[in-house]
Design an enzyme around this catalytic site. Sequence first.
Site, short mmCIF file in Angstrom:
data_model
loop_
_atom_site.label_atom_id
_atom_site.label_comp_id
_atom_site.label_asym_id
_atom_site.label_seq_id
_atom_site.Cartn_x
_atom_site.Cartn_y
_atom_site.Cartn_z
N VAL A 2 0.53 -3.72 4.12
CA VAL A 2 0.83 -5.34 5.01
C VAL A 2 2.09 -6.05 4.67
O VAL A 2 2.21 -6.97 5.17
CB VAL A 2 -0.25 -6.06 4.59
CG1 VAL A 2 -1.44 -5.65 4.87
CG2 VAL A 2 -0.50 -5.84 2.98
N TYR B 294 -4.16 4.22 7.21
CA TYR B 294 -6.06 2.97 7.95
C TYR B 294 -7.15 3.91 9.03
O TYR B 294 -6.82 5.68 9.25
CB TYR B 294 -5.53 2.14 7.56
CG TYR B 294 -5.19 1.89 6.86
CD1 TYR B 294 -5.19 2.07 5.25
CD2 TYR B 294 -3.93 1.29 7.06
CE1 TYR B 294 -4.61 1.84 4.15
CE2 TYR B 294 -2.85 0.24 5.82
CZ TYR B 294 -3.55 1.06 4.53
OH TYR B 294 -2.21 0.25 3.28
N SER C 77 0.75 -1.26 0.20
CA SER C 77 -0.64 0.16 0.05
C SER C 77 0.83 0.57 -0.35
O SER C 77 0.45 2.68 -0.35
CB SER C 77 -0.22 0.32 1.23
OG SER C 77 -2.23 -1.05 0.96
N TYR D 109 -2.72 -1.78 -10.65
CA TYR D 109 -2.94 -1.79 -9.53
C TYR D 109 -2.22 -2.63 -8.43
O TYR D 109 -1.37 -2.22 -7.40
CB TYR D 109 -4.30 -1.84 -8.44
CG TYR D 109 -4.90 -1.50 -7.08
CD1 TYR D 109 -4.04 -0.79 -6.32
CD2 TYR D 109 -4.72 -2.90 -5.99
CE1 TYR D 109 -4.04 -0.96 -5.05
CE2 TYR D 109 -5.06 -3.45 -4.65
CZ TYR D 109 -4.66 -1.44 -4.28
OH TYR D 109 -4.25 -2.20 -2.70
N LYS E 72 0.58 3.73 -2.99
CA LYS E 72 -0.60 4.53 -3.26
C LYS E 72 0.54 6.11 -3.15
O LYS E 72 -0.39 6.63 -3.73
CB LYS E 72 -1.67 4.42 -1.79
CG LYS E 72 -1.94 2.72 -2.32
CD LYS E 72 -3.08 2.80 -1.01
CE LYS E 72 -3.92 1.17 -1.01
NZ LYS E 72 -4.20 0.67 0.23
N1 GLN Z 1 -1.93 -5.43 -2.37
C1 GLN Z 1 -2.68 -4.93 -1.32
C2 GLN Z 1 -4.28 -5.00 -0.70
O1 GLN Z 1 -4.76 -4.19 -1.78
C3 GLN Z 1 -2.05 -4.08 -0.65
C4 GLN Z 1 -3.18 -3.35 1.18
C5 GLN Z 1 -2.01 -3.01 2.65
O2 GLN Z 1 -0.59 -2.64 1.97
N2 GLN Z 1 -2.05 -2.27 3.10
O3 GLN Z 1 -4.94 -4.91 -0.24
#
Ligand code: GLN
Length: 308
Positions: free
Chosen positions: A259, A241, A63, A189, A66
């Site tokens: 994550v 988050y 993530s 993505y 992003k």
């Molecule tokens: N690729 C992961 C997802 O879309 C990324 C989520 C994350 O790092 N929080 O669930």
Amino acid sequence: MSDFPEFIQFLYEKYRNLDSGKLACYIPELTKANPNWFAISIITTEGEVFEIGDNQENFTIQSISKVFIYGMALEDCGREILLEKIGVEPTGDPFNSVIRLDENSKRPDNPMVNAGAIATAGLIAGRDPTERLNRMLDMFGRYTGRKVFIDVPVFMSERATGHRNRALANLMLNFGMIGSNIDEILDLYFQQCSVVVNCYDLALMAATLANRGINPITRERAVKSGYVRDILSVMYTCGMYNYAGEWAYRVGIPAKSGVSGGIMAVVPDRAGIAVFSPLIDRCGNSVRGLRVFEELSDRFKLHLFDLG
Ligand code: GLN
């Protein structure tokens, strides 16, 4: 700053045996991570590097990507058009939440949660998927100062099992929030999430943002300086988050987690900081990472509102 080496050594020793949290397992390939990996990297806007631990260990950015794709979308579409399509409101919900996508929402809440990030990926310019992918990899390369690659097994693993993200894309298509090429959008993505980095790279990427978009090591511009403000604002309010509020309160600098266990934070005009440790908590944030950042922020008065 001269105290950085000693203090990160102290933090590394203090937290290296903290083993609460879990590996992310909903993307099967991520369970192959070593739970003991632990690294702290700091790179100043002058290009000084302080690091300890497994800084060269590779992992997928997840993530944290992003943030950079948002910067790219800002450059591709401009602020106003982007704001019409993707909001900047924190959700207080988990990163992969479906609940706030409904008939009444004209746009996903923000680009740091999955729905908004998928919609952002859909706005990246390029004639076809290959051109969009190459533009994206070049963009990451300007932040890392080297060519970046995709971890294909992680990409394939998420592509095969990312039903929830597919559901988000389908819902957004139904509500007219994204284009109909959702398979291409989701591929981009999943590819952005599968870009391979190490902790040093993350610190350098953060340092580039801290340095108004210019990579402090290569001196190359990675993003227009006028958009750094936009990027840091959404990182500050939405980057962690459903922990974003507590993070802002305790640590007080713009940050983004992933994550796979990375957390990257920007101290404007001073430094980029990254911590990597794959055991994550229920919000998806690295457990050791949170502790390290809290202590760093306290010790070096990094909180933006710490007026002494
Ligand atoms: N690729 C992961 C997802 O879309 C990324 C989520 C994350 O790092 N929080 O669930």
